[in-house]
Enzyme design. Structure first.
Site, PDB file in Angstrom:
ATOM      1  N   ARG A   3       7.866  -8.363 -18.296  1.00  0.00           N
ATOM      2  CA  ARG A   3       7.232  -8.632 -16.995  1.00  0.00           C
ATOM      3  C   ARG A   3       7.806  -9.906 -16.376  1.00  0.00           C
ATOM      4  O   ARG A   3       7.955 -10.013 -15.161  1.00  0.00           O
ATOM      5  CB  ARG A   3       5.710  -8.752 -17.162  1.00  0.00           C
ATOM      6  CG  ARG A   3       5.032  -7.417 -17.527  1.00  0.00           C
ATOM      7  CD  ARG A   3       3.556  -7.637 -17.764  1.00  0.00           C
ATOM      8  NE  ARG A   3       2.847  -6.426 -18.164  1.00  0.00           N
ATOM      9  CZ  ARG A   3       2.809  -5.940 -19.405  1.00  0.00           C
ATOM     10  NH1 ARG A   3       3.480  -6.542 -20.377  1.00  0.00           N
ATOM     11  NH2 ARG A   3       2.107  -4.854 -19.682  1.00  0.00           N
ATOM     12  N   ASP A  38      -5.752  -3.421 -19.107  1.00  0.00           N
ATOM     13  CA  ASP A  38      -5.751  -3.707 -20.546  1.00  0.00           C
ATOM     14  C   ASP A  38      -7.069  -3.240 -21.171  1.00  0.00           C
ATOM     15  O   ASP A  38      -7.090  -2.713 -22.285  1.00  0.00           O
ATOM     16  CB  ASP A  38      -5.545  -5.211 -20.785  1.00  0.00           C
ATOM     17  CG  ASP A  38      -4.233  -5.689 -20.178  1.00  0.00           C
ATOM     18  OD1 ASP A  38      -3.225  -4.971 -20.320  1.00  0.00           O
ATOM     19  OD2 ASP A  38      -4.220  -6.757 -19.535  1.00  0.00           O
ATOM     20  N   ALA A  93       0.801  -1.233   0.000  1.00  0.00           N
ATOM     21  CA  ALA A  93       0.000   0.000   0.000  1.00  0.00           C
ATOM     22  C   ALA A  93       0.828   1.274   0.000  1.00  0.00           C
ATOM     23  O   ALA A  93       0.285   2.355  -0.234  1.00  0.00           O
ATOM     24  CB  ALA A  93      -0.942   0.001   1.212  1.00  0.00           C
ATOM     25  N   ALA A  94       2.133   1.170   0.272  1.00  0.00           N
ATOM     26  CA  ALA A  94       2.950   2.385   0.277  1.00  0.00           C
ATOM     27  C   ALA A  94       3.635   2.615  -1.064  1.00  0.00           C
ATOM     28  O   ALA A  94       4.394   3.574  -1.225  1.00  0.00           O
ATOM     29  CB  ALA A  94       3.990   2.309   1.394  1.00  0.00           C
ATOM     30  N   ILE A 123       1.561   2.154  -6.973  1.00  0.00           N
ATOM     31  CA  ILE A 123       0.140   1.818  -7.182  1.00  0.00           C
ATOM     32  C   ILE A 123      -0.594   1.910  -5.860  1.00  0.00           C
ATOM     33  O   ILE A 123      -1.699   2.444  -5.769  1.00  0.00           O
ATOM     34  CB  ILE A 123      -0.015   0.383  -7.752  1.00  0.00           C
ATOM     35  CG1 ILE A 123       0.623   0.267  -9.127  1.00  0.00           C
ATOM     36  CG2 ILE A 123      -1.506  -0.005  -7.811  1.00  0.00           C
ATOM     37  CD1 ILE A 123       0.791  -1.165  -9.605  1.00  0.00           C
ATOM     38  N   ARG A 176      -7.093   0.588 -21.278  1.00  0.00           N
ATOM     39  CA  ARG A 176      -6.297   1.092 -22.400  1.00  0.00           C
ATOM     40  C   ARG A 176      -7.010   0.877 -23.732  1.00  0.00           C
ATOM     41  O   ARG A 176      -7.070   1.789 -24.565  1.00  0.00           O
ATOM     42  CB  ARG A 176      -4.936   0.372 -22.419  1.00  0.00           C
ATOM     43  CG  ARG A 176      -4.023   0.842 -21.314  1.00  0.00           C
ATOM     44  CD  ARG A 176      -2.738   0.031 -21.281  1.00  0.00           C
ATOM     45  NE  ARG A 176      -1.836   0.562 -20.278  1.00  0.00           N
ATOM     46  CZ  ARG A 176      -1.029  -0.181 -19.527  1.00  0.00           C
ATOM     47  NH1 ARG A 176      -1.007  -1.514 -19.676  1.00  0.00           N
ATOM     48  NH2 ARG A 176      -0.241   0.376 -18.636  1.00  0.00           N
ATOM     49  N   ASP A 212       2.278  -2.735   4.208  1.00  0.00           N
ATOM     50  CA  ASP A 212       3.510  -2.729   3.395  1.00  0.00           C
ATOM     51  C   ASP A 212       4.654  -3.094   4.332  1.00  0.00           C
ATOM     52  O   ASP A 212       4.487  -3.111   5.561  1.00  0.00           O
ATOM     53  CB  ASP A 212       3.741  -1.347   2.747  1.00  0.00           C
ATOM     54  CG  ASP A 212       4.591  -1.423   1.473  1.00  0.00           C
ATOM     55  OD1 ASP A 212       5.713  -1.970   1.527  1.00  0.00           O
ATOM     56  OD2 ASP A 212       4.132  -0.958   0.430  1.00  0.00           O
ATOM     57  N   HIS A 271      -1.801 -11.236 -19.348  1.00  0.00           N
ATOM     58  CA  HIS A 271      -1.386  -9.836 -19.139  1.00  0.00           C
ATOM     59  C   HIS A 271       0.110  -9.676 -19.391  1.00  0.00           C
ATOM     60  O   HIS A 271       0.880  -9.414 -18.479  1.00  0.00           O
ATOM     61  CB  HIS A 271      -1.759  -9.367 -17.721  1.00  0.00           C
ATOM     62  CG  HIS A 271      -1.310  -7.956 -17.461  1.00  0.00           C
ATOM     63  ND1 HIS A 271      -1.863  -6.857 -18.095  1.00  0.00           N
ATOM     64  CD2 HIS A 271      -0.318  -7.451 -16.682  1.00  0.00           C
ATOM     65  CE1 HIS A 271      -1.256  -5.768 -17.707  1.00  0.00           C
ATOM     66  NE2 HIS A 271      -0.295  -6.095 -16.849  1.00  0.00           N
ATOM     67  N   SER A 274       0.347  -7.850  -8.857  1.00  0.00           N
ATOM     68  CA  SER A 274       1.802  -8.030  -8.995  1.00  0.00           C
ATOM     69  C   SER A 274       2.141  -8.845 -10.235  1.00  0.00           C
ATOM     70  O   SER A 274       1.554  -9.902 -10.488  1.00  0.00           O
ATOM     71  CB  SER A 274       2.363  -8.748  -7.762  1.00  0.00           C
ATOM     72  OG  SER A 274       1.910  -8.126  -6.589  1.00  0.00           O
TER      73      SER A 274
HETATM   74  N1  LIG Z   1      -1.630  -6.032 -13.298  1.00  0.00           N
HETATM   75  C1  LIG Z   1      -1.313  -4.888 -13.878  1.00  0.00           C
HETATM   76  O1  LIG Z   1      -1.970  -4.468 -14.838  1.00  0.00           O
HETATM   77  C2  LIG Z   1      -0.180  -4.067 -13.368  1.00  0.00           C
HETATM   78  C3  LIG Z   1      -0.062  -2.724 -13.753  1.00  0.00           C
HETATM   79  C4  LIG Z   1       0.984  -1.960 -13.228  1.00  0.00           C
HETATM   80  C5  LIG Z   1       1.926  -2.548 -12.364  1.00  0.00           C
HETATM   81  N2  LIG Z   1       1.783  -3.856 -12.020  1.00  0.00           N
HETATM   82  C6  LIG Z   1       2.715  -4.491 -11.095  1.00  0.00           C
HETATM   83  O2  LIG Z   1       2.421  -4.071  -9.761  1.00  0.00           O
HETATM   84  C7  LIG Z   1       3.587  -4.221  -8.949  1.00  0.00           C
HETATM   85  C8  LIG Z   1       3.808  -2.983  -8.090  1.00  0.00           C
HETATM   86  O3  LIG Z   1       4.094  -1.879  -8.914  1.00  0.00           O
HETATM   87  P1  LIG Z   1       4.410  -0.426  -8.256  1.00  0.00           P
HETATM   88  O4  LIG Z   1       4.651   0.493  -9.382  1.00  0.00           O
HETATM   89  O5  LIG Z   1       3.394  -0.108  -7.244  1.00  0.00           O
HETATM   90  O6  LIG Z   1       5.790  -0.749  -7.519  1.00  0.00           O
HETATM   91  P2  LIG Z   1       6.454   0.044  -6.278  1.00  0.00           P
HETATM   92  O7  LIG Z   1       7.839  -0.413  -6.161  1.00  0.00           O
HETATM   93  O8  LIG Z   1       6.196   1.510  -6.414  1.00  0.00           O
HETATM   94  O9  LIG Z   1       5.599  -0.460  -5.036  1.00  0.00           O
HETATM   95  C9  LIG Z   1       5.623  -1.778  -4.612  1.00  0.00           C
HETATM   96  C10 LIG Z   1       5.406  -1.810  -3.136  1.00  0.00           C
HETATM   97  O10 LIG Z   1       5.425  -3.177  -2.731  1.00  0.00           O
HETATM   98  C11 LIG Z   1       6.046  -3.200  -1.466  1.00  0.00           C
HETATM   99  N3  LIG Z   1       6.491  -4.539  -1.115  1.00  0.00           N
HETATM  100  C12 LIG Z   1       7.607  -5.198  -1.497  1.00  0.00           C
HETATM  101  N4  LIG Z   1       7.659  -6.405  -0.907  1.00  0.00           N
HETATM  102  C13 LIG Z   1       6.551  -6.514  -0.137  1.00  0.00           C
HETATM  103  C14 LIG Z   1       6.027  -7.507   0.716  1.00  0.00           C
HETATM  104  N5  LIG Z   1       6.667  -8.654   0.916  1.00  0.00           N
HETATM  105  N6  LIG Z   1       4.854  -7.258   1.349  1.00  0.00           N
HETATM  106  C15 LIG Z   1       4.200  -6.105   1.153  1.00  0.00           C
HETATM  107  N7  LIG Z   1       4.642  -5.120   0.357  1.00  0.00           N
HETATM  108  C16 LIG Z   1       5.801  -5.322  -0.279  1.00  0.00           C
HETATM  109  C17 LIG Z   1       7.173  -2.184  -1.553  1.00  0.00           C
HETATM  110  O11 LIG Z   1       7.612  -1.792  -0.256  1.00  0.00           O
HETATM  111  C18 LIG Z   1       6.486  -1.075  -2.327  1.00  0.00           C
HETATM  112  O12 LIG Z   1       5.910  -0.126  -1.469  1.00  0.00           O
HETATM  113  C19 LIG Z   1       4.719  -4.539  -9.920  1.00  0.00           C
HETATM  114  O13 LIG Z   1       4.971  -5.911  -9.914  1.00  0.00           O
HETATM  115  C20 LIG Z   1       4.165  -4.103 -11.272  1.00  0.00           C
HETATM  116  O14 LIG Z   1       4.753  -4.790 -12.346  1.00  0.00           O
HETATM  117  C21 LIG Z   1       0.761  -4.607 -12.503  1.00  0.00           C
HETATM  118  O1  LIG Z   2       3.947  -2.893 -17.958  1.00  0.00           O
HETATM  119  C1  LIG Z   2       4.192  -3.158 -16.785  1.00  0.00           C
HETATM  120  O2  LIG Z   2       5.269  -3.645 -16.423  1.00  0.00           O
HETATM  121  C2  LIG Z   2       3.177  -2.844 -15.732  1.00  0.00           C
HETATM  122  C3  LIG Z   2       1.812  -3.335 -16.057  1.00  0.00           C
HETATM  123  O3  LIG Z   2       1.763  -4.699 -16.290  1.00  0.00           O
HETATM  124  C4  LIG Z   2       1.149  -2.568 -17.155  1.00  0.00           C
HETATM  125  O4  LIG Z   2       0.535  -3.172 -18.019  1.00  0.00           O
HETATM  126  O5  LIG Z   2       1.237  -1.317 -17.135  1.00  0.00           O
END
Ligand SMILES: NC(=O)c1ccc[n+]([C@@H]2O[C@H](COP(=O)([O-])OP(=O)(O)OC[C@H]3O[C@@H](n4cnc5c(N)ncnc54)[C@H](O)[C@@H]3O)[C@@H](O)[C@H]2O)c1
Ligand SMILES: O=C(O)C[C@H](O)C(=O)O
Length: 342
Positions: A115, A178, A37-38, A41, A181, A62, A205, A146
């Site tokens: 990814r 997706d 949560a920190a 996203i 977009r 977090d 994805h 994730s």
């Molecule tokens: N499904 C989708 O469409 C989609 C889209 C965008 C990003 N993502 C994915 O989402 C994930 C997070 O992206 P982000 O930009 O927020 O990254 P970020 O690094 O900004 O944030 C990730 C957070 O996870 C925390 N974290 C790490 N290990 C942890 C644990 N064991 N328990 C709890 N929290 C933990 C970190 O402290 C951090 O605050 C990435 O894997 C990214 O690829 C998925």
């Molecule tokens: O592209 C990425 O790595 C993050 C996420 O899966 C996205 O589609 O934006």
């Protein structure tokens, strides 16, 4: 009470809630936990879930930084109580009683990465978080954000199977971005209001596993084959477009928080018995030969009520479907193997 656990009550009065068109009394109590949560996203997603009137308790977890995020978000004038939890010893408390758990924990991509390059770090994170979910809130709906989603969802399923808590109706890979977009790109090209647009996106994805079905788009648009191919490619590369624009500072966070909030809201509506809630999601599926597949899913009181079929595909989409199967299959197998070897 542990020192870093924060609890803040919403100060919104019943009358101010009613002025905004909803009453806290009209919705059941629902606890939503955000894990990660920190993060990029996690923070905007926490805010959007705080704005959702269907949420009564918001748990923000977090490994660091959640006391600040929770205190900040807790001052917003909406119904839900917000609590911040930090570090593994508080994970159980964060999860207990959750109806929906949203997981955006883990590392994001940098330019040049796929990814799947995130697998080595994120697979372990997801595995340990899902082990805790099985222990503390085995009945929650899990929204997996994730990456790589094509593997992290199968990992979660295996962890839950091992714990004896797996219910395929309750595990979702979040592929809403997706759809978000595809709708934006289509509406821009067709010069129609995005609010009126609907497009299913199926498969998985990552890259070519993301298959937007523009032949089923509403409203109809008279696009050439070249236009459809360009829209498809842009949707498949949407994540990379953001990663490159952010130039090393991570991947989509704000649009993902928006998409994650849409999907969690749909899950809550389904749990609350709202009829005909349909979103695309990567779920256990039998609509193709693969054990997990994204398609339209009807959400209900127990999670997945029905996995809807693909519908009629154009020849171009049939080719896309055939092309994505080997990659999606191997990503699913990679997740299953990881979960079972360690
Ligand atoms: N499904 C989708 O469409 C989609 C889209 C965008 C990003 N993502 C994915 O989402 C994930 C997070 O992206 P982000 O930009 O927020 O990254 P970020 O690094 O900004 O944030 C990730 C957070 O996870 C925390 N974290 C790490 N290990 C942890 C644990 N064991 N328990 C709890 N929290 C933990 C970190 O402290 C951090 O605050 C990435 O894997 C990214 O690829 C998925
Ligand atoms: O592209 C990425 O790595 C993050 C996420 O899966 C996205 O589609 O934006």
């Amino acid at each position: 009470m542990l020192r870093s656990v924060l609890r803040r009550s919403s100060t919104a009065s019943a009358s101010s809630l009613l002025r905004r068109g909803y009453s806290s009394e009209s919705h059941p109590e629902r606890k939503v936990a955000v894990l990660g949560a920190a993060g990029g996203i996690g923070q905007p997603l926490a805010l959007l879930m705080k704005l959702n009137p269907l949420v009564s308790n918001l748990a923000l977890y977090d490994i660091a930084g959640t006391p600040g995020v929770a205190t900040d978000v807790s001052h917003v004038n909406t119904r839900s109580e917000v609590a911040g939890y930090m570090g593994e010893e508080q994970l159980g408390q964060a999860l207990e009683g959750s109806d929906v758990v949203i997981i955006p924990a883990g590392v994001p991509r940098k330019p040049g990465m796929t990814r799947d390059d995130l697998f080595n770090i994120n697979a372990g994170i997801v595995k340990s978080l899902c082990t805790a979910i099985a222990k503390y809130c085995p009945n929650a709906l899990v929204n997996m954000i994730s990456n790589p989603v094509n593997s992290t969802v199968p990992i979660a399923a295996e962890v839950f199977k091992k714990a004896g808590t797996y219910d395929e109706k309750k595990l979702f890979g979040v592929t809403t971005l997706d759809v978000v977009r595809a709708k934006t790109f289509f509406a821009g090209k067709a010069k129609v209001s995005v609010a009126d647009v609907n497009i299913p996106v199926v498969g998985g994805h990552a890259g070519i596993t993301i298959l937007p079905l523009f032949s089923q788009a509403t409203p109809k648009a008279n696009f050439s084959d070249e236009d459809i191919q360009a829209l498809t490619k842009r949707t498949q590369d949407g994540g990379t477009e953001v990663v490159e624009a952010k130039a090393g500072k991570g991947s989509a966070t704000l649009s993902m928080a928006y998409a994650g909030a849409i999907f969690a809201d749909a899950c809550l509506k389904g749990l609350n018995g709202v009829p005909d809630v349909i979103e695309c999601s990567f779920v256990q599926s039998s609509i193709t030969e693969l054990s997990f597949f994204a398609s339209k899913v009807k959400l209900g009181k127990n999670g997945v009520e029905e996995v809807l079929g693909l519908g009629p595909l154009s020849d171009y989409e049939k080719q896309g479907l055939e092309a994505l199967m080997p990659e999606l299959k191997s990503s699913i197998e990679k997740g299953i193997e990881f979960a079972n070897k360690s």
